[in-house]
Design a protein around this motif. Structure first.
Motif, mmCIF file in Angstrom:
data_model
loop_
_atom_site.group_PDB
_atom_site.id
_atom_site.type_symbol
_atom_site.label_atom_id
_atom_site.label_comp_id
_atom_site.label_asym_id
_atom_site.label_seq_id
_atom_site.Cartn_x
_atom_site.Cartn_y
_atom_site.Cartn_z
ATOM 1 N N SER A 50 0.395 -1.531 -0.105
ATOM 2 C CA SER A 50 -0.283 -0.048 -0.050
ATOM 3 C C SER A 50 1.330 1.552 -0.006
ATOM 4 O O SER A 50 2.602 0.551 0.071
ATOM 5 C CB SER A 50 -0.768 -0.015 1.886
ATOM 6 N N SER A 51 0.334 2.664 -0.254
ATOM 7 C CA SER A 51 1.045 3.678 -0.444
ATOM 8 C C SER A 51 1.186 4.075 0.772
ATOM 9 O O SER A 51 2.723 4.239 1.378
ATOM 10 C CB SER A 51 0.665 4.774 -1.224
ATOM 11 N N ASP B 129 -2.481 3.452 15.553
ATOM 12 C CA ASP B 129 -4.105 3.051 16.233
ATOM 13 C C ASP B 129 -4.749 1.958 16.766
ATOM 14 O O ASP B 129 -5.389 1.973 16.980
ATOM 15 C CB ASP B 129 -3.718 2.154 14.279
ATOM 16 N N ARG B 130 -3.626 1.358 16.966
ATOM 17 C CA ARG B 130 -3.796 0.466 18.416
ATOM 18 C C ARG B 130 -4.052 1.280 20.071
ATOM 19 O O ARG B 130 -4.886 0.504 20.745
ATOM 20 C CB ARG B 130 -2.455 -0.591 18.710
ATOM 21 N N ILE B 131 -3.097 2.261 19.837
ATOM 22 C CA ILE B 131 -3.514 3.427 21.298
ATOM 23 C C ILE B 131 -4.833 3.825 20.971
ATOM 24 O O ILE B 131 -5.759 3.989 21.983
ATOM 25 C CB ILE B 131 -2.696 4.265 21.541
ATOM 26 N N PHE C 12 0.208 11.851 1.107
ATOM 27 C CA PHE C 12 1.549 11.739 2.268
ATOM 28 C C PHE C 12 0.380 11.905 3.689
ATOM 29 O O PHE C 12 0.484 11.604 4.106
ATOM 30 C CB PHE C 12 2.492 12.608 2.450
ATOM 31 N N PHE C 13 0.185 12.818 3.169
ATOM 32 C CA PHE C 13 -0.763 13.533 4.130
ATOM 33 C C PHE C 13 -2.326 13.062 4.496
ATOM 34 O O PHE C 13 -2.999 13.285 5.267
ATOM 35 C CB PHE C 13 -0.867 14.803 4.175
ATOM 36 N N ASN C 14 -2.042 12.081 3.384
ATOM 37 C CA ASN C 14 -3.738 11.328 3.390
ATOM 38 C C ASN C 14 -3.680 9.815 5.123
ATOM 39 O O ASN C 14 -4.319 9.585 5.055
ATOM 40 C CB ASN C 14 -4.377 10.397 2.334
ATOM 41 N N TYR C 15 -1.983 9.786 5.328
ATOM 42 C CA TYR C 15 -2.123 8.751 6.085
ATOM 43 C C TYR C 15 -1.099 9.104 7.091
ATOM 44 O O TYR C 15 -1.891 8.766 8.880
ATOM 45 C CB TYR C 15 -0.733 7.840 5.341
ATOM 46 N N PHE C 16 -0.840 10.519 6.794
ATOM 47 C CA PHE C 16 0.249 10.351 8.283
ATOM 48 C C PHE C 16 0.277 12.860 7.935
ATOM 49 O O PHE C 16 -0.224 13.195 7.118
ATOM 50 C CB PHE C 16 1.639 10.830 8.349
ATOM 51 N N ASP D 88 5.160 10.558 12.064
ATOM 52 C CA ASP D 88 3.756 10.166 12.482
ATOM 53 C C ASP D 88 3.955 8.337 11.630
ATOM 54 O O ASP D 88 3.319 7.341 11.898
ATOM 55 C CB ASP D 88 2.405 10.486 12.316
ATOM 56 N N VAL D 89 4.688 8.638 10.694
ATOM 57 C CA VAL D 89 5.136 7.259 9.955
ATOM 58 C C VAL D 89 5.412 6.404 10.413
ATOM 59 O O VAL D 89 5.585 5.091 10.378
ATOM 60 C CB VAL D 89 6.064 8.060 8.607
ATOM 61 N N LEU D 90 6.290 7.058 11.312
ATOM 62 C CA LEU D 90 7.081 5.692 12.481
ATOM 63 C C LEU D 90 5.765 5.285 12.942
ATOM 64 O O LEU D 90 5.931 4.296 13.755
ATOM 65 C CB LEU D 90 8.698 5.898 13.227
ATOM 66 N N TRP D 91 4.885 6.165 13.890
ATOM 67 C CA TRP D 91 4.045 5.383 14.915
ATOM 68 C C TRP D 91 2.800 5.831 14.146
ATOM 69 O O TRP D 91 1.870 4.185 15.444
ATOM 70 C CB TRP D 91 4.042 6.774 15.758
#
Length: 200
Positions: free
Chosen positions: A13-14, A67-69, A50-54, A59-62
């Motif tokens: 995925s992207s 999501d779990r938190i 990029f900003f669709n996801y992070f 935030d790329v790393l976390w």
């Protein structure tokens, strides 16, 4: 249905492609010297993707743990009270269950090479505080005094983040975060200064 490449491998995925590109660049150039534009160029996606996801490069790393938190915080909010801590243990155990090696684990094991030591420490503290706030709210709803609630919540939230870090640093993939968290829970039960111990 996921698409596959000609070699038969699932197409990344992207989000995954961006995380991989970011980690490569952090290792090559260092975190501070890598921009969002560098990451999108390496990944072959647009800045808007990029900003669709992070929301930021950290935030790329976390994102996986975030999501779990978020899910755990949502679950904690729905618990009316938990006087014996059964729900807390269940929710936090679910938070770490099945956690797989990802960009965060890679960053934790290569933090110095990536120039990420300070960034990871600050980012971990933010996640820990968010989880602790939800835990403290539940403790207060369960009749625990405010000071004790804050201390207990901080301890449990720290156990989650410490388990993730210990698992990553021991070689992510060799064990599970769940097992490491279970060890952290046992450590909480054995903490000194609890007033429960009497050394003869």
């Amino acid at each position: 249905m996921s698409s596959t490449s000609r070699a038969g491998r699932p197409k990344a995925s992207s989000r995954e492609t961006l995380a991989e590109a970011a980690c490569e660049l952090f290792l090559e150039r260092g975190y501070d010297a890598t921009s969002v534009a560098d990451i999108t160029q390496r990944a072959g996606v647009s800045r808007s993707s990029f900003f669709n996801y992070f929301s930021s490069k950290s935030d790329v790393l976390w994102s996986g743990l975030d999501d779990r938190i978020s899910s755990a915080v949502g679950d904690l909010i729905t618990v009316p009270e938990d006087r014996d801590g059964v729900e807390v243990r269940r929710i936090l155990s679910a938070l770490v269950a099945g956690f797989a090696p990802d960009s965060l684990a890679l960053a934790m094991t290569n933090s110095s090479a990536m120039g990420l030591d300070d960034e990871l420490e600050q980012d971990a503290a933010l996640r820990q505080a968010r989880l602790a706030a939800a835990l403290a709210d539940l403790a207060r709803r369960s009749g625990v005094a405010a000071l004790t609630a804050d201390i207990a919540a901080a301890t449990w939230a720290a156990a989650v983040l410490a388990a993730v870090r210990a698992w990553a640093e021991s070689g992510a993939g060799r064990g599970s975060v769940g097992d490491t968290f279970a060890e952290a829970v046992r450590a909480i039960d054995r903490l000194p200064w609890s007033g429960e111990r009497s050394d003869a």
